[in-house]
Scaffold this active site. Structure first.
Site, mmCIF file in Angstrom:
data_model
loop_
_atom_site.group_PDB
_atom_site.id
_atom_site.type_symbol
_atom_site.label_atom_id
_atom_site.label_comp_id
_atom_site.label_asym_id
_atom_site.label_seq_id
_atom_site.Cartn_x
_atom_site.Cartn_y
_atom_site.Cartn_z
ATOM 1 N N ARG A 171 -1.086 12.811 4.090
ATOM 2 C CA ARG A 171 -2.060 13.015 5.060
ATOM 3 C C ARG A 171 -1.956 14.700 4.739
ATOM 4 N NH1 ARG A 171 1.458 9.776 7.925
ATOM 5 N NH2 ARG A 171 0.469 8.046 8.904
ATOM 6 N N LYS A 195 4.413 11.545 10.747
ATOM 7 C CA LYS A 195 4.020 11.583 12.253
ATOM 8 C C LYS A 195 5.389 11.026 12.993
ATOM 9 C CE LYS A 195 -0.818 9.981 12.322
ATOM 10 N NZ LYS A 195 -1.709 9.031 12.796
ATOM 11 N N HIS A 258 -8.654 13.246 3.637
ATOM 12 C CA HIS A 258 -8.129 11.748 3.847
ATOM 13 C C HIS A 258 -8.485 10.817 2.853
ATOM 14 C CE1 HIS A 258 -5.272 10.326 6.624
ATOM 15 N NE2 HIS A 258 -5.991 9.277 6.854
ATOM 16 N N ARG A 261 -5.975 9.960 0.293
ATOM 17 C CA ARG A 261 -5.069 8.916 0.482
ATOM 18 C C ARG A 261 -5.643 7.480 0.638
ATOM 19 N NH1 ARG A 261 -0.448 8.450 4.382
ATOM 20 N NH2 ARG A 261 -0.978 7.131 5.821
ATOM 21 N N HIS A 284 3.298 4.146 7.397
ATOM 22 C CA HIS A 284 2.658 3.444 8.567
ATOM 23 C C HIS A 284 3.917 2.820 9.343
ATOM 24 C CE1 HIS A 284 -1.583 3.070 6.445
ATOM 25 N NE2 HIS A 284 -1.310 4.105 7.053
ATOM 26 N N TYR A 293 -6.651 -1.770 4.289
ATOM 27 C CA TYR A 293 -7.189 -1.600 3.175
ATOM 28 C C TYR A 293 -7.546 -2.791 2.480
ATOM 29 C CZ TYR A 293 -5.705 3.191 3.996
ATOM 30 O OH TYR A 293 -5.680 4.414 4.558
#
Length: 334
Positions: A171, A195, A258, A261, A284, A293
């Site tokens: 990111r 994150k 983004h 990515r 993730h 995806y």
């Protein structure tokens, strides 16, 4: 009590004093539960400014000023119910708000409620804010050839961060915050802080390794991608640099940070890389996020088949002339 120089508003000082008293005697201080959403949310923004990134803070502040405060700001925070939330949804729909946008706004409001309940400003209410249904738009990703063209067209100052975004699927925030202490040239790995502070160790592609080696020789900051203006902060925005590289590379697709990515994830999936491995690379928490995806990959294949005309093929025989009856032929001959 001596306050910091940056505290200029009376309400800020009062809020700090309440928090300190509450911390010292948690069982004796009664926190008032008659504060309005607007009043309390401003304190929440002060807390949010300390604990979240500047970009996320600006988003939350904008949502509060433009939507939450006009519609809910005057109500007592402790009395907010699911009925208020449902009315808010209808009002925002009437203003033209999309489901995904409204869901994001209520995500910020949910965070506010959790913060207020934790500090005792509101009682914990037994209701969840239900998300509005929406279909996540499928991005039009870059082909491998287009991604390479974009990187080659990038200005030297930005080329390294472009390569990192594409080869590691980071990111933008993660790439911006990368420090030299998290780059291991010996083992050719980098440590990405994702994150929630989750660490992800990723291998460096040869292209990235070479580019970071060049940057290291000229480094004058702890940040790998330092700002052009100041050495003590990382680069802030690369959208204009992407726009310039896109124009130079003659790419017609919409390109944004983004998307690099998205493009990596799609190419990995299209190369039969295991979904769990892609999940680990992207960082993730839930594999269901990565499964998105598969839709992107299928769309790419469908578009390719349409372009080749495969989607219009039919096994039906072409229609010939309908055989006429004897009476019809007689009428036609007359």
């Amino acid at each position: 009590m001596t306050l910091p120089a940056n505290i200029t508003r009376l309400e800020e000082a009062e809020a700090i004093e309440r928090e300190l008293k509450h911390a010292a005697k948690p069982n004796e201080i009664q926190v008032p539960k008659n504060r309005t959403v607007g009043d309390l949310f401003r304190e929440y923004l002060d807390w949010y400014d300390l604990h979240r990134s500047p970009t996320t803070y600006r988003d939350c502040e904008g949502v509060f000023k433009n939507h939450i405060n006009p519609h809910l700001g005057q109500y007592i925070a402790n009395e907010i119910s699911i009925n208020h939330i449902n009315v808010y949804k209808r009002l925002r729909h009437g203003e033209g708000g999309k489901n995904r946008t409204i869901t994001t706004e209520l995500h910020y409001f949910s965070g506010f409620r959790r913060w207020a309940a934790k500090l005792g400003f509101i009682e914990k209410k037994d209701f969840n804010i239900e998300r509005l249904p929406y279909t996540r738009p499928i991005p039009i990703v870059l082909s491998l050839k287009e991604a390479i063209k974009l990187i080659n067209a990038a200005e030297p100052f930005y080329r390294g961060i472009f390569i990192l975004l594409f080869t590691c699927g980071c990111r933008l925030k993660e790439a911006r915050q990368l420090k030299w202490t998290e780059v291991d040239f010996q083992n050719r790995t980098i440590k990405i802080l994702g994150k929630g502070g989750k660490e992800n160790i990723l291998p460096m592609a040869d292209l990235l390794y070479t580019e970071l080696k060049k940057l290291k020789k000229k480094a004058s900051s702890e940040w790998v991608f330092q700002s052009r203006v100041r050495d003590d902060i990382p680069v802030q925005d690369i959208r204009k640099a992407i726009a310039r590289a896109k124009k130079k590379a003659k790419i017609t697709k919409r390109v944004y940070p983004h998307l690099l990515r998205h493009s990596l994830a799609t190419h990995l999936l299209d190369s039969d890389v295991n979904l769990r491995r892609i999940q680990e690379i992207l960082g993730h928490a839930d594999v269901s996020t990565t499964e998105f995806y598969t839709q992107v990959a299928v769309k790419m294949k469908r578009d390719a088949m349409k372009k080749a005309g495969i989607g219009k093929l039919s096994t039906q025989k072409p229609r010939g002339r309908r055989k006429l009856s004897t009476r019809t032929r007689q009428k036609t001959n007359k």
